[in-house]
Design a protein around this motif. Sequence first.
Motif, PDB file in Angstrom:
ATOM      1  N   SER A   1     -22.697  -2.613 -67.461  1.00  0.00           N
ATOM      2  CA  SER A   1     -22.443  -2.172 -66.090  1.00  0.00           C
ATOM      3  C   SER A   1     -22.188  -0.674 -66.159  1.00  0.00           C
ATOM      4  CB  SER A   1     -21.245  -2.930 -65.488  1.00  0.00           C
ATOM      5  OG  SER A   1     -20.031  -2.247 -65.725  1.00  0.00           O
TER       6      SER A   1
ATOM      7  N   CYS B   1     -29.197  -4.183 -56.448  1.00  0.00           N
ATOM      8  CA  CYS B   1     -27.850  -3.683 -56.708  1.00  0.00           C
ATOM      9  C   CYS B   1     -27.925  -2.180 -56.982  1.00  0.00           C
ATOM     10  CB  CYS B   1     -27.236  -4.409 -57.896  1.00  0.00           C
ATOM     11  SG  CYS B   1     -25.657  -3.714 -58.401  1.00  0.00           S
TER      12      CYS B   1
ATOM     13  N   CYS C   1     -25.708  -0.350 -58.136  1.00  0.00           N
ATOM     14  CA  CYS C   1     -24.858   0.028 -59.281  1.00  0.00           C
ATOM     15  C   CYS C   1     -25.600  -0.086 -60.602  1.00  0.00           C
ATOM     16  CB  CYS C   1     -23.605  -0.835 -59.305  1.00  0.00           C
ATOM     17  SG  CYS C   1     -22.680  -0.788 -57.765  1.00  0.00           S
TER      18      CYS C   1
ATOM     19  N   PHE D   1     -26.053 -13.026 -56.693  1.00  0.00           N
ATOM     20  CA  PHE D   1     -25.009 -12.239 -56.027  1.00  0.00           C
ATOM     21  C   PHE D   1     -24.064 -13.168 -55.269  1.00  0.00           C
ATOM     22  CE2 PHE D   1     -28.909  -9.847 -56.388  1.00  0.00           C
ATOM     23  CZ  PHE D   1     -28.505  -8.619 -56.868  1.00  0.00           C
TER      24      PHE D   1
ATOM     25  N   TRP E   1     -21.535  -7.183 -50.696  1.00  0.00           N
ATOM     26  CA  TRP E   1     -22.020  -8.155 -51.682  1.00  0.00           C
ATOM     27  C   TRP E   1     -21.479  -7.767 -53.045  1.00  0.00           C
ATOM     28  CZ3 TRP E   1     -25.245 -12.477 -51.091  1.00  0.00           C
ATOM     29  CH2 TRP E   1     -25.726 -12.686 -49.783  1.00  0.00           C
ATOM     30  N   ARG E   2     -21.348  -8.758 -53.901  1.00  0.00           N
ATOM     31  CA  ARG E   2     -20.920  -8.488 -55.265  1.00  0.00           C
ATOM     32  C   ARG E   2     -21.963  -9.018 -56.228  1.00  0.00           C
ATOM     33  NH1 ARG E   2     -16.913 -11.204 -59.159  1.00  0.00           N
ATOM     34  NH2 ARG E   2     -16.841  -9.620 -60.749  1.00  0.00           N
ATOM     35  N   HIS E   3     -22.303  -8.194 -57.227  1.00  0.00           N
ATOM     36  CA  HIS E   3     -23.285  -8.607 -58.238  1.00  0.00           C
ATOM     37  C   HIS E   3     -22.568  -9.481 -59.264  1.00  0.00           C
ATOM     38  CE1 HIS E   3     -26.969  -7.332 -60.829  1.00  0.00           C
ATOM     39  NE2 HIS E   3     -26.960  -8.604 -60.516  1.00  0.00           N
TER      40      HIS E   3
ATOM     41  N   TRP F   1     -19.252  -4.304 -56.673  1.00  0.00           N
ATOM     42  CA  TRP F   1     -19.421  -4.503 -55.232  1.00  0.00           C
ATOM     43  C   TRP F   1     -20.370  -3.439 -54.675  1.00  0.00           C
ATOM     44  CZ3 TRP F   1     -17.581  -8.389 -52.183  1.00  0.00           C
ATOM     45  CH2 TRP F   1     -16.566  -9.190 -52.703  1.00  0.00           C
ATOM     46  N   PHE F   2     -21.106  -3.787 -53.632  1.00  0.00           N
ATOM     47  CA  PHE F   2     -21.916  -2.792 -52.934  1.00  0.00           C
ATOM     48  C   PHE F   2     -22.141  -3.245 -51.491  1.00  0.00           C
ATOM     49  CE2 PHE F   2     -25.938  -5.201 -53.103  1.00  0.00           C
ATOM     50  CZ  PHE F   2     -25.703  -6.074 -54.152  1.00  0.00           C
TER      51      PHE F   2
ATOM     52  N   SER G   1     -29.603  -1.062 -49.726  1.00  0.00           N
ATOM     53  CA  SER G   1     -28.262  -1.303 -50.249  1.00  0.00           C
ATOM     54  C   SER G   1     -27.680   0.046 -50.651  1.00  0.00           C
ATOM     55  CB  SER G   1     -28.311  -2.273 -51.436  1.00  0.00           C
ATOM     56  OG  SER G   1     -29.254  -1.851 -52.388  1.00  0.00           O
TER      57      SER G   1
END
Lengths: 189, 109
Positions: free
Chosen positions: A69, B6, B8, B18, B56-58, B65-66, B80
């Motif tokens: 991540s 996502c 991130c 997700f 939403w969270r991956h 979160w995004f 997103s």
Amino acid sequence: MSEAKSALPGARFDGIASVEEAGLNGMITLRGDLDDTALAKALREVTGCALPGPREVVMAGDKGAAWMSPDELLVMVPHGEAEAAVAALDAALGESHALAVNVSDARAVFDVRGSHAREVLGKLMPVDFSAAAFGPGQIRRSRMAQVPAAVWMTGEDAFRVVCFRSVAQYVFDLLKTAASEGGEVGLYA
Amino acid sequence: MLILECPCCGVKGEETEFHGGGEAHIKRFGPGSSEEEFHDYLFAKENPRGVHFERWRHVNGCGKWFHVARCTRTLEVFGSYSAQTTEPPQEIRDAITARRPGWRWREFS
Ligand SMILES: [Zn+2]
């Protein structure tokens, strides 16, 4: 000290692909600012690996590092070296805001090999495993049926799957079912 | 099926990778606010037919979160973007305007 034991020692299945529990593997969660040069330096010192880019995995002999991540790496070393590697990371990181934790015994690792390996994984995960979309050097974290899993390639037609130890039997059974004889789909053929 | 990207980790995945976190850009009313404000913060949510903003969270991926702008009617995703923002960025608003001219959502358009 108790004797370390992997989740399903010796578990193996041979079907349209082989599924094998990969035994004891040293795994360290390294969290911190991946842009911090001290972190990249510590990683290189301990594993010999360069910092992996987003969704990449880098191997150097029996050590490696995977991008998990934007602020987390998975550092891989032989199981017996994990504690020493954590200490070495801590020392190398010095005052940097980072955290290294030995999570080796919280994980289970499987190897899926064979010409149908892509297909076996493709049946279980909402991921495009065609050679054009997924290849060596990439890591993909996603869902394997009902549990989280991470996958990368260790060679041609060879995949390594990592999941939580608590779901090791579930994941082995999933892989076994997906690799059952006669289960070829031919999607990636 | 909803396909989300996502911001991130850059993974484009389908919905089940997700986990939805409800309406986005909610202003928190906590200690010191009136009962009505607190009630609305907890229970009064948008339920639009069309443009919607969600968190939403991956959850099976990078864990972050995004935010997502999407259409509840067609499942079209407009984009997103970072969770570290209190309102949709201009490029997301422009992307929505291109597809849904005249759209409005709460105080955003
Ligand atoms: Zn992600």
